[in-house]
Write an enzyme that holds these catalytic residues in place. Structure first.
Site, PDB file in Angstrom:
ATOM      1  N   ASP A 107      50.251 -18.566  38.122  1.00  9.37           N
ATOM      2  CA  ASP A 107      49.487 -17.965  37.182  1.00  9.37           C
ATOM      3  C   ASP A 107      49.416 -18.441  35.704  1.00  9.37           C
ATOM      4  O   ASP A 107      49.270 -17.515  34.745  1.00  9.37           O
ATOM      5  CB  ASP A 107      49.840 -16.358  37.062  1.00  9.37           C
ATOM      6  CG  ASP A 107      49.787 -15.684  38.391  1.00  9.37           C
ATOM      7  OD1 ASP A 107      49.303 -16.390  39.421  1.00  9.37           O
ATOM      8  OD2 ASP A 107      49.945 -14.369  38.343  1.00  9.37           O
TER       9      ASP A 107
ATOM     10  N   ASP B 268      48.527 -19.922  42.957  1.00 10.71           N
ATOM     11  CA  ASP B 268      47.476 -18.980  42.227  1.00 10.71           C
ATOM     12  C   ASP B 268      47.162 -19.335  40.545  1.00 10.71           C
ATOM     13  O   ASP B 268      47.244 -18.310  39.869  1.00 10.71           O
ATOM     14  CB  ASP B 268      47.764 -17.364  42.316  1.00 10.71           C
ATOM     15  CG  ASP B 268      47.965 -16.959  43.543  1.00 10.71           C
ATOM     16  OD1 ASP B 268      47.568 -17.556  44.485  1.00 10.71           O
ATOM     17  OD2 ASP B 268      48.903 -15.938  43.925  1.00 10.71           O
TER      18      ASP B 268
END
Length: 336
Positions: A155, A188
């Site tokens: 992230d 991600d």
């Protein structure tokens, strides 16, 4: 003119550090280890007027969390090498109120600009406990990043909108433009529900025990006008990294498009993955597509069946000026 440096840096012949007419009329505030008005970037933001400011940042490492909630704030590294100006901190989802609270830089003000600097979260370098740890969180509209390095692991970049997740209202989709940037991570590491373009960026995967995912875009309704476009980008990886997916859907209508992108051998042949913990398959509802992919990771014949190969005519609507224009006709390519 673009010239890549090893390790994700750049030498830029055009002197972006001076800005253009877009910056004229704004107050200039200096930040540096010594001899500047402030030694802290946040202190400079706090001192900036509500009408905006150019914050000129001298080479150095600034270990702090920074919040930008004013419009028209510009961060301009006073260097031609973005690796010389470093904003870094080490928060994580486990040490704060969650992933959305873990960023090193939070941008909620509109018309933000950053150039010639590095924004990093080094939590993964200092802890053995896996956790999401954001380097940059952007929720402002018309944000532009040029020659910026974004460093993290899980992230890294939260490219997001305002109140659009899970049916919240009023939903305001925010537009963001990343040009000649270097973004690294593993799982991600580009995620959220913004409407964003990545133009001539290097997207670099670092090792993770179970492969990884470049994107987790989170468009949650078909009528929401959000999505990620990667145009003329290069997908690279550390040696030995493999089984990396172009994206997986954080929400049902995830939208990610790759145009004219060179893909390394680390990209999984099927390209796209479902969100395996979701209550029902999401891939049938996504918009996952490519146009003119190249390199060993470009494998149209093996791609996930719900993804699409675009025609030249279909690809045109994802070009930067068309995709990000909005009702105000915004053209981020003019923002230097």
């Amino acid at each position: 003119m673009r010239q890549w440096l090893r390790g994700g840096g750049f030498v830029v012949i055009a002197a972006l550090i001076c800005g253009t007419a877009w910056a004229r009329g704004l107050k200039t505030i200096t930040v540096g280890p010594s001899g500047a008005e402030f030694t802290s970037i946040q202190a400079a933001v706090n001192a900036a007027p509500q009408t905006g400011a150019v914050i000129r940042i001298e080479p150095g490492t600034y270990r702090e969390v920074v919040h930008v909630d004013k419009p028209k704030i510009q961060f301009r590294g006073a260097t031609k090498d973005p690796s010389k100006v470093i904003l870094v901190y080490g928060n994580s989802a486990t040490s704060t109120c969650g992933t959305s609270c873990s960023a090193t830089l939070f941008v909620t003000g509109d018309d933000f600009f950053a150039g010639m600097m590095t924004i990093a979260n080094d939590y993964s370098k200092t802890s053995d406990v896996p956790s999401q740890a954001v380097a940059l969180s952007v929720r402002g509209d018309r944000a532009v990043f040029r020659h910026v390095r974004l460093l993290g692991a899980q992230d890294t970049l939260y490219a997001a909108s305002e109140k659009c997740m899970d049916g919240r209202s009023p939903c305001a989709v925010k537009r963001q433009y990343f040009s000649d940037c270097y973004i690294e991570g593993h799982v991600d590491f580009i995620f959220g529900d913004a409407k964003a373009v990545f133009d001539h960026c290097e997207i670099h995967s670092i090792p993770h025990i179970a492969g990884g995912y470049l994107t987790a875009q989170s468009r949650s309704k078909p009528e929401q006008d959000s999505g990620y476009v990667f145009d003329h980008c290069t997908l690279t990886a550390d040696p030995g990294v493999k089984n990396i997916y172009l994206g997986r859907p954080w929400r049902d209508y995830s939208t990610v498009i790759y145009l004219n992108t060179k893909m390394g051998a680390h990209i999984a042949p099927e390209g796209w993955s479902d969100w395996k913990s979701a209550p029902a398959p999401r891939l049938p509802m996504t918009t996952y597509a490519e146009f003119n992919s190249s390199g060993p990771g470009a494998n149209a014949a093996a791609r996930e069946r719900w993804s699409k190969q675009l025609t030249k005519a279909e690809a045109r609507k994802y070009e930067t000026k068309a995709f990000l224009a909005g009702a105000d006709g915004w053209d981020p390519t003019k923002v230097k």
